[in-house]
Structures are given as C-alpha cells and as structure tokens.
Design a protein around this motif. Structure first.
Motif, PDB file in Angstrom:
ATOM      1  N   VAL A 185       0.843  -1.198   0.000  1.00  0.00           N
ATOM      2  CA  VAL A 185       0.000   0.000   0.000  1.00  0.00           C
ATOM      3  C   VAL A 185       0.875   1.242   0.000  1.00  0.00           C
ATOM      4  O   VAL A 185       1.977   1.242   0.550  1.00  0.00           O
ATOM      5  CB  VAL A 185      -0.940  -0.006   1.238  1.00  0.00           C
ATOM      6  N   VAL A 186       0.380   2.298  -0.625  1.00  0.00           N
ATOM      7  CA  VAL A 186       0.990   3.625  -0.520  1.00  0.00           C
ATOM      8  C   VAL A 186      -0.097   4.604  -0.111  1.00  0.00           C
ATOM      9  O   VAL A 186      -1.162   4.667  -0.744  1.00  0.00           O
ATOM     10  CB  VAL A 186       1.637   4.074  -1.850  1.00  0.00           C
ATOM     11  N   MET A 187       0.143   5.349   0.959  1.00  0.00           N
ATOM     12  CA  MET A 187      -0.736   6.417   1.391  1.00  0.00           C
ATOM     13  C   MET A 187      -0.182   7.737   0.875  1.00  0.00           C
ATOM     14  O   MET A 187       1.011   8.002   1.011  1.00  0.00           O
ATOM     15  CB  MET A 187      -0.810   6.455   2.925  1.00  0.00           C
ATOM     16  N   VAL A 188      -1.037   8.552   0.264  1.00  0.00           N
ATOM     17  CA  VAL A 188      -0.630   9.877  -0.186  1.00  0.00           C
ATOM     18  C   VAL A 188      -1.565  10.902   0.450  1.00  0.00           C
ATOM     19  O   VAL A 188      -2.789  10.734   0.424  1.00  0.00           O
ATOM     20  CB  VAL A 188      -0.609   9.985  -1.733  1.00  0.00           C
ATOM     21  N   ASN A 189      -0.984  11.946   1.029  1.00  0.00           N
ATOM     22  CA  ASN A 189      -1.785  12.977   1.675  1.00  0.00           C
ATOM     23  C   ASN A 189      -2.455  13.880   0.659  1.00  0.00           C
ATOM     24  O   ASN A 189      -1.862  14.233  -0.376  1.00  0.00           O
ATOM     25  CB  ASN A 189      -0.913  13.825   2.604  1.00  0.00           C
ATOM     26  N   ILE A 190      -3.667  14.281   0.952  1.00  0.00           N
ATOM     27  CA  ILE A 190      -4.396  15.250   0.149  1.00  0.00           C
ATOM     28  C   ILE A 190      -4.393  16.566   0.925  1.00  0.00           C
ATOM     29  O   ILE A 190      -5.064  16.700   1.957  1.00  0.00           O
ATOM     30  CB  ILE A 190      -5.841  14.793  -0.115  1.00  0.00           C
ATOM     31  N   LEU A 191      -3.594  17.529   0.453  1.00  0.00           N
ATOM     32  CA  LEU A 191      -3.545  18.846   1.077  1.00  0.00           C
ATOM     33  C   LEU A 191      -4.558  19.763   0.391  1.00  0.00           C
ATOM     34  O   LEU A 191      -5.209  19.379  -0.594  1.00  0.00           O
ATOM     35  CB  LEU A 191      -2.131  19.419   0.977  1.00  0.00           C
ATOM     36  N   GLY A 192      -4.679  20.967   0.915  1.00  0.00           N
ATOM     37  CA  GLY A 192      -5.668  21.894   0.382  1.00  0.00           C
ATOM     38  C   GLY A 192      -5.559  22.097  -1.116  1.00  0.00           C
ATOM     39  O   GLY A 192      -6.570  22.141  -1.826  1.00  0.00           O
ATOM     40  N   GLU A 193      -4.315  22.192  -1.617  1.00  0.00           N
ATOM     41  CA  GLU A 193      -4.108  22.432  -3.046  1.00  0.00           C
ATOM     42  C   GLU A 193      -4.414  21.197  -3.899  1.00  0.00           C
ATOM     43  O   GLU A 193      -4.523  21.290  -5.130  1.00  0.00           O
ATOM     44  CB  GLU A 193      -2.683  22.910  -3.305  1.00  0.00           C
ATOM     45  N   HIS A 194      -4.573  20.033  -3.250  1.00  0.00           N
ATOM     46  CA  HIS A 194      -4.854  18.807  -3.996  1.00  0.00           C
ATOM     47  C   HIS A 194      -6.337  18.448  -3.992  1.00  0.00           C
ATOM     48  O   HIS A 194      -6.765  17.607  -4.798  1.00  0.00           O
ATOM     49  CB  HIS A 194      -4.098  17.618  -3.386  1.00  0.00           C
ATOM     50  N   LEU A 195      -7.103  19.053  -3.090  1.00  0.00           N
ATOM     51  CA  LEU A 195      -8.473  18.588  -2.874  1.00  0.00           C
ATOM     52  C   LEU A 195      -9.333  18.687  -4.127  1.00  0.00           C
ATOM     53  O   LEU A 195      -9.968  17.704  -4.536  1.00  0.00           O
ATOM     54  CB  LEU A 195      -9.119  19.371  -1.726  1.00  0.00           C
ATOM     55  N   GLN A 196      -9.373  19.855  -4.761  1.00  0.00           N
ATOM     56  CA  GLN A 196     -10.223  20.001  -5.936  1.00  0.00           C
ATOM     57  C   GLN A 196      -9.760  19.120  -7.099  1.00  0.00           C
ATOM     58  O   GLN A 196     -10.588  18.472  -7.752  1.00  0.00           O
ATOM     59  CB  GLN A 196     -10.307  21.467  -6.374  1.00  0.00           C
ATOM     60  N   PRO A 197      -8.430  19.048  -7.361  1.00  0.00           N
ATOM     61  CA  PRO A 197      -7.985  18.110  -8.402  1.00  0.00           C
ATOM     62  C   PRO A 197      -8.390  16.661  -8.130  1.00  0.00           C
ATOM     63  O   PRO A 197      -8.736  15.923  -9.060  1.00  0.00           O
ATOM     64  CB  PRO A 197      -6.462  18.282  -8.405  1.00  0.00           C
ATOM     65  N   LYS A 204      -8.587   3.959  -2.002  1.00  0.00           N
ATOM     66  CA  LYS A 204      -9.603   4.273  -0.999  1.00  0.00           C
ATOM     67  C   LYS A 204      -9.446   5.729  -0.589  1.00  0.00           C
ATOM     68  O   LYS A 204      -8.393   6.146  -0.096  1.00  0.00           O
ATOM     69  CB  LYS A 204      -9.448   3.355   0.221  1.00  0.00           C
ATOM     70  N   LEU A 205     -10.504   6.506  -0.806  1.00  0.00           N
ATOM     71  CA  LEU A 205     -10.484   7.947  -0.532  1.00  0.00           C
ATOM     72  C   LEU A 205     -11.025   8.211   0.862  1.00  0.00           C
ATOM     73  O   LEU A 205     -12.120   7.742   1.217  1.00  0.00           O
ATOM     74  CB  LEU A 205     -11.325   8.676  -1.577  1.00  0.00           C
ATOM     75  N   HIS A 206     -10.276   8.983   1.649  1.00  0.00           N
ATOM     76  CA  HIS A 206     -10.687   9.376   2.994  1.00  0.00           C
ATOM     77  C   HIS A 206     -10.590  10.894   3.093  1.00  0.00           C
ATOM     78  O   HIS A 206      -9.492  11.458   3.006  1.00  0.00           O
ATOM     79  CB  HIS A 206      -9.788   8.727   4.052  1.00  0.00           C
ATOM     80  N   LEU A 207     -11.730  11.570   3.252  1.00  0.00           N
ATOM     81  CA  LEU A 207     -11.759  13.022   3.424  1.00  0.00           C
ATOM     82  C   LEU A 207     -12.226  13.351   4.831  1.00  0.00           C
ATOM     83  O   LEU A 207     -13.029  12.621   5.423  1.00  0.00           O
ATOM     84  CB  LEU A 207     -12.673  13.671   2.373  1.00  0.00           C
ATOM     85  N   TYR A 208     -11.719  14.476   5.360  1.00  0.00           N
ATOM     86  CA  TYR A 208     -11.841  14.746   6.785  1.00  0.00           C
ATOM     87  C   TYR A 208     -12.983  15.677   7.178  1.00  0.00           C
ATOM     88  O   TYR A 208     -13.185  15.927   8.372  1.00  0.00           O
ATOM     89  CB  TYR A 208     -10.518  15.320   7.316  1.00  0.00           C
ATOM     90  N   GLY A 209     -13.709  16.228   6.212  1.00  0.00           N
ATOM     91  CA  GLY A 209     -14.848  17.070   6.561  1.00  0.00           C
ATOM     92  C   GLY A 209     -14.478  18.445   7.063  1.00  0.00           C
ATOM     93  O   GLY A 209     -15.276  19.086   7.759  1.00  0.00           O
ATOM     94  N   LYS A 210     -13.288  18.929   6.733  1.00  0.00           N
ATOM     95  CA  LYS A 210     -12.893  20.279   7.146  1.00  0.00           C
ATOM     96  C   LYS A 210     -13.581  21.296   6.243  1.00  0.00           C
ATOM     97  O   LYS A 210     -13.660  21.122   5.034  1.00  0.00           O
ATOM     98  CB  LYS A 210     -11.371  20.434   7.072  1.00  0.00           C
ATOM     99  N   HIS A 211     -14.073  22.359   6.844  1.00  0.00           N
ATOM    100  CA  HIS A 211     -14.870  23.332   6.094  1.00  0.00           C
ATOM    101  C   HIS A 211     -14.029  24.234   5.208  1.00  0.00           C
ATOM    102  O   HIS A 211     -14.481  24.660   4.149  1.00  0.00           O
ATOM    103  CB  HIS A 211     -15.696  24.190   7.060  1.00  0.00           C
ATOM    104  N   GLU A 212     -12.819  24.531   5.629  1.00  0.00           N
ATOM    105  CA  GLU A 212     -11.979  25.469   4.884  1.00  0.00           C
ATOM    106  C   GLU A 212     -10.752  24.751   4.335  1.00  0.00           C
ATOM    107  O   GLU A 212      -9.988  24.164   5.090  1.00  0.00           O
ATOM    108  CB  GLU A 212     -11.549  26.635   5.775  1.00  0.00           C
TER     109      GLU A 212
END
Length: 384
Positions: free
Chosen positions: A316-328, A341-349
């Motif tokens: 497995v490889v885990m890659v972080n999704i930062l703010g600049e990656h979220l929309q892409p 497997k996509l895991h999003l954290y529900g942060k508003h901003e």
C-alpha cells in the motif's frame, strides 16, 4: 477486587475525545462500528470529529469546566493529539478514567523532555543542546557542526517551529526569529539519513503490546507526502525499527498508540526523531491494508480489549491530500484507481498545505501503487 489493569470498557459505553480533528473523526468512525458512542470536545463548531460523534462540546482545550463536563458523560477519555492541555488531562485523571494519563503527554509536548527520556532508555537520538542565548547557539553549533537544526521545545508540527542552520552567518537571524516563539530552544546535530521510517506501537492497559509494520515516509516541505508499506529497507532494519517502538512503548508505560519516527543513517543506525502518543498520519495506511486499523486498535487499547492483528494484507501507498490537492482529486474522482480508498476529513476550509484527506492505494507491489498515483497527475512526481 478488579485491578485497573483488568478494567475493561465494553461496546455500548461512551468514549470522550479531547480534540475534534481528523484523528478523532477516524477513531470515532472505527469505534462506532464496534458499538461505542462518542462525545468530543473541540473549539471549532462542527469539527471533523463532531460530525460523526454523538455530541460535541464546543470549548477551548484548556477549559477545565468543559473538560469536567466531558468527563461526566464519558466512561473513558482519550486524546487525539498531543497539544491538548496537559493540566486538563491531569484534572480529568482524578475525575474520570483516562488510561493514557498525562505523564506521556507532558513528555511528548516538550522536545527536551522527549529526547532526554528516549536517550535515558539507551535508544539513539540525534545529539542535541538546549540553548538560551545567541552565544549558546554559537557554542552548540561549534560543538555539533553545520548543518544543524534549531527547534522550539514546545509547539510546532509539519515543519513549523524549526530552522535548518546551514551557514554561520545566519545564526543571528535564526535565533532572533525563533526566540519570538517564547519557548526554550534546542539545537540538534543534522543526521544525514537514507530513509525516514515510522512504527506505530499499540499497548493496552493490561500490558498487551503489538506493532504495525514499519512505514517508509517521504516528506515534502516538511509535511508527510507518502507512506510506503512494506518499507523498502531490509527485513533486519524493519525488525529493528519495530523493536525500538516496542521498547519505547513498554518502558514509557504507554496505553493506546505511540508513533515512533526514525531516521535510518548511512551506517545502518536508527535514530529516533519524534514521538506522537496517538494515531499518526503515517499509520493511515492501516485503514485499508491491515487486518486491524490503527484507529480500531486505539479504541481496543484504551478500552483494554484484546488487541487486533496487525498483519499487512497487501502492499500500500498512502498519499496525503492537502488543500491544493483537494479540488484536483474531486475533479478526477472518476479516474481514481479501483483499488484506491479515498478518505476526506470534513474540514470546512481548504487551505494550502492543510491536510484535507488522504488516499490509500493498494496494489500487488508498492511500485505499482506509486505508478497509479503518478498517473493521476495531481501530485508533482518525486524520486522515490
């Protein structure tokens, strides 16, 4: 009479969590599947953990009255990150069941205490000096050499609160900038490393202890970018890293999880860099690649249930999704690998460099998982 080491919090009980970020969220999601209820305390309304908990108490982390309120509705209390006020944790120890305690919290909140504690266990850490003036900084650099790393003793994460010193001419500016943090400073010898590794150990109140497989970590701008498992190091190094984590967990009397971050030097020596007494970003891979995730394991450990298997089921490889990656990522959701497997954290901003989620890509080999991540063309390719 039942001793504390035999005390068990069974499903149906309520777990209180100090802190409402993504780690608390994933603890709660894992625990709810096991039948537990959750109450979280966090100053941000509708925090990531609050969205999935039964209730959120909106209050500052240092609010003792709110923490007591949390204790009154909880059968056991845990914390999800180490910047929770240690005094609050200490107060709760006298009013509630806080199996993680406050001692380890105090140690890991302060780099001086942390590195001293590890060194006293006979485990290698980078040589360091505590400094309180520019003259002491100059003396430390003379002794340790350049490059060196100056860090605040408290606070700081994801690369914040540190300065890599490369030239003697920058010592004055670096000191004047760092001293504004209002905390003690340390200087560490820079360890030229081949690989960064981390191991997460879990220990229950009864003393049962297991480790997850070592992760190979790649950082970008001092923020974790990739965790690669199995780590591309020898079996001997993997076993040595896991043994160090076991030793730290046992000798520091850990309850819950502890993440041990390490540098592998060119001579094969492992140096412990930092500890985190909680689930850790580099353990997110366990959610989709191990029999038991780090979050379920945390619940099991603080509730004193038997610990689950840490067997790795797939590379497995885990890659972080930062703010600049979220929309892409959202734009390419139809193109994500079928084994991702996509895991999003529900942060508003969504902010640049802010952790918004992560992607776990499982594959027959880590090389194939890395290729699949590169094909998405979201993250700039790095040599790995």
């Amino acid at each position: 009479m039942t001793s504390m080491k035999d005390k068990q919090i069974r499903p149906g009980a309520t777990i209180g969590i100090l802190g409402g970020g993504q780690l608390g969220r994933m603890i709660a999601l894992a625990g709810r599947a096991m039948g537990y209820r959750f109450v979280t305390m966090d100053p941000t309304e509708d925090a990531p953990c609050g969205q999935v908990a039964d209730r959120q108490i909106v209050a500052r982390y240092e609010d003792v009255d709110a923490a007591i309120q949390l204790a009154e509705v909880s059968d056991v209390i845990s914390y999800e990150f180490e910047n929770v006020d240690a005094q609050v944790a200490e107060v709760l120890e006298s009013r509630s069941f806080v199996p993680q305690g406050s001692r380890l919290l105090r140690i890991t909140q302060n780099r001086i205490y942390e590195k001293t504690a590890i060194r006293e266990l006979g485990i290698p850490v980078a040589p360091f000096r505590v400094i309180g003036s520019l003259e002491e900084l100059e003396a430390a650099v003379d002794e340790l050499g350049l490059p060196a790393v100056m860090k605040t003793a408290t606070g700081g994460y994801d690369g914040k609160g540190q300065w890599v010193l490369r030239k003697s001419e920058e010592l004055g500016e670096a000191y004047e900038t760092m001293v504004k943090a209002g905390t003690e400073l340390i200087v560490e010898k820079f360890i030229p490393f081949q690989t960064e590794l981390s191991v997460i150990a879990a220990r229950s109140l009864s003393g049962e202890l297991v480790t997850f497989p070592a992760a190979e970590n790649i950082h970008r701008d001092n923020i974790l970018h990739l965790s690669i498992v199995p780590a591309r190091v020898s079996t001997d190094i993997q076993q040595k890293a896991e043994q160090i984590a076991r030793e730290i967990a046992e000798k520091l009397d850990v309850v819950g999880l502890i993440a041990v971050e390490m540098f592998l030097a060119a001579n094969g020596e492992l140096y412990v860099n930092e500890l985190a007494p909680r689930p850790h970003n580099s353990g997110h891979y366990t959610m989709d690649a191990c029999v038991t995730s780090q979050f379920e394991q945390h619940v099991r450990a603080v509730c004193n249930l038997p610990l689950g298997s840490t067997q790795l089921l797939t590379p497995v490889v885990m890659v972080n999704i930062l703010g600049e990656h979220l929309q892409p990522v959202l734009n390419r959701i139809d193109r994500l690998p079928r084994t991702a497997k996509l895991h999003l954290y529900g942060k508003h901003e969504s902010k640049e460099k802010r952790k918004m989620g992560h992607l776990n890509v499982v594959a027959p080999s880590v090389e194939e998982a890395l290729e699949q991540i590169d094909h998405l063309e979201i993250w700039k390719k790095v040599e790995v």
